[in-house]
Scaffold this motif. Structure first.
Motif, mmCIF file in Angstrom:
data_model
loop_
_atom_site.group_PDB
_atom_site.id
_atom_site.type_symbol
_atom_site.label_atom_id
_atom_site.label_comp_id
_atom_site.label_asym_id
_atom_site.label_seq_id
_atom_site.Cartn_x
_atom_site.Cartn_y
_atom_site.Cartn_z
ATOM 1 N N PHE A 47 0.822 -1.275 -0.050
ATOM 2 C CA PHE A 47 0.050 0.049 -0.117
ATOM 3 C C PHE A 47 0.779 1.331 -0.035
ATOM 4 N N THR A 48 0.158 2.192 -0.355
ATOM 5 C CA THR A 48 1.020 3.629 -0.371
ATOM 6 C C THR A 48 0.559 4.405 0.675
ATOM 7 N N VAL A 49 1.677 5.254 1.363
ATOM 8 C CA VAL A 49 1.818 6.144 2.337
ATOM 9 C C VAL A 49 2.366 7.498 1.958
ATOM 10 N N LEU A 50 1.892 8.489 2.261
ATOM 11 C CA LEU A 50 2.430 9.786 1.927
ATOM 12 C C LEU A 50 2.805 10.559 3.393
ATOM 13 N N VAL A 51 4.044 10.579 3.640
ATOM 14 C CA VAL A 51 4.381 11.251 4.842
ATOM 15 C C VAL A 51 4.677 12.700 4.681
ATOM 16 N N LEU A 70 10.082 3.117 5.520
ATOM 17 C CA LEU A 70 8.753 2.542 5.017
ATOM 18 C C LEU A 70 9.022 1.786 3.596
ATOM 19 N N ASN A 71 9.837 2.188 2.939
ATOM 20 C CA ASN A 71 9.976 1.496 1.522
ATOM 21 C C ASN A 71 10.805 0.256 1.917
ATOM 22 N N LYS A 72 11.786 0.324 2.732
ATOM 23 C CA LYS A 72 12.666 -1.026 3.068
ATOM 24 C C LYS A 72 11.615 -2.150 3.592
ATOM 25 N N ARG A 73 10.635 -1.624 4.294
ATOM 26 C CA ARG A 73 9.637 -2.601 4.748
ATOM 27 C C ARG A 73 8.408 -3.139 3.700
ATOM 28 N N GLY A 74 8.767 -2.571 2.558
ATOM 29 C CA GLY A 74 7.525 -3.112 1.585
ATOM 30 C C GLY A 74 6.548 -1.953 1.275
ATOM 31 N N ILE A 75 6.439 -0.944 1.840
ATOM 32 C CA ILE A 75 5.434 -0.054 1.917
ATOM 33 C C ILE A 75 6.051 1.198 1.111
ATOM 34 N N LYS A 76 5.124 1.634 -0.054
ATOM 35 C CA LYS A 76 5.579 2.414 -0.764
ATOM 36 C C LYS A 76 5.206 3.864 -0.202
ATOM 37 N N ALA A 77 6.296 4.663 -0.137
ATOM 38 C CA ALA A 77 6.092 5.978 0.797
ATOM 39 C C ALA A 77 6.550 6.776 -0.138
ATOM 40 N N PRO A 125 -2.763 8.515 -6.374
ATOM 41 C CA PRO A 125 -3.557 7.897 -5.222
ATOM 42 C C PRO A 125 -2.464 7.594 -4.166
ATOM 43 N N VAL A 126 -3.350 7.697 -2.848
ATOM 44 C CA VAL A 126 -2.565 7.287 -1.649
ATOM 45 C C VAL A 126 -3.487 6.725 -0.775
ATOM 46 N N LEU A 177 -3.096 -0.892 10.005
ATOM 47 C CA LEU A 177 -4.517 -0.932 10.348
ATOM 48 C C LEU A 177 -5.267 0.087 9.471
ATOM 49 N N ALA A 178 -4.660 1.094 9.413
ATOM 50 C CA ALA A 178 -5.364 2.313 8.579
ATOM 51 C C ALA A 178 -5.684 1.697 7.249
ATOM 52 N N TYR A 179 -4.665 1.204 6.481
ATOM 53 C CA TYR A 179 -4.779 0.741 5.225
ATOM 54 C C TYR A 179 -5.671 -0.447 5.179
#
Length: 142
Positions: free
Chosen positions: A4-8, A23-30, A47-48, A117-119
């Protein structure tokens, strides 16, 4: 779980860059934005799934940014970041529709869990919408 994608969104460059890298290292596209204004512009183009949003920022603060996100992208989940002095802001943000809030400094595992959880909440909402659309489509006479 699907990537999933996260915008910080944070005005502190070092925190923002480090969080995106982790986050990117953990497989979350940030990706990141340094202000509420930049975040809102990015959300119009990209899209985020989840926004990790600092409450205290110059210009448009996190609470005002949250208001805009809620009105423009109601399915995007928002996790607020607050300092000890601004717990009230976190609570106010929850009333405005934030998924949750975390206190700075944040630890990695609780952050990752909150983002997941949010995702998951967003994913379930999207499934409900898709099911409702399918039922509506199937109920239409041909």
């Amino acid at each position: 779980m699907k990537e999933f994608t996260v915008l910080v969104v944070d005005d502190e460059e070092e925190f923002r860059d480090l969080t995106v890298k982790i986050l990117n290292k953990r497989g979350i596209k940030a990706t990141s934005a340094e202000s509420g204004t930049e975040a809102l512009e990015l959300l119009q183009r990209t899209p985020v799934d989840v926004v990790l949003l600092d409450v205290k920022m110059p210009g448009i603060d996190g609470i005002e940014t949250l208001r805009h996100i809620r009105s423009r992208s109601p399915l995007v989940e928002v996790v607020l970041l607050t300092g000890h002095a601004s717990v009230e802001s976190g609570i106010e943000g929850m009333k405005l529709g934030a998924f949750d809030y975390l206190m700075k400094p944040i630890e990695l595992e609780p952050l990752l869990e909150k983002l997941r959880l949010a995702y998951e909440k967003k994913r379930l909402q999207m499934e409900k919408i898709e099911m409702a659309q399918m039922k509506k489509h199937m109920a239409m006479p041909s």
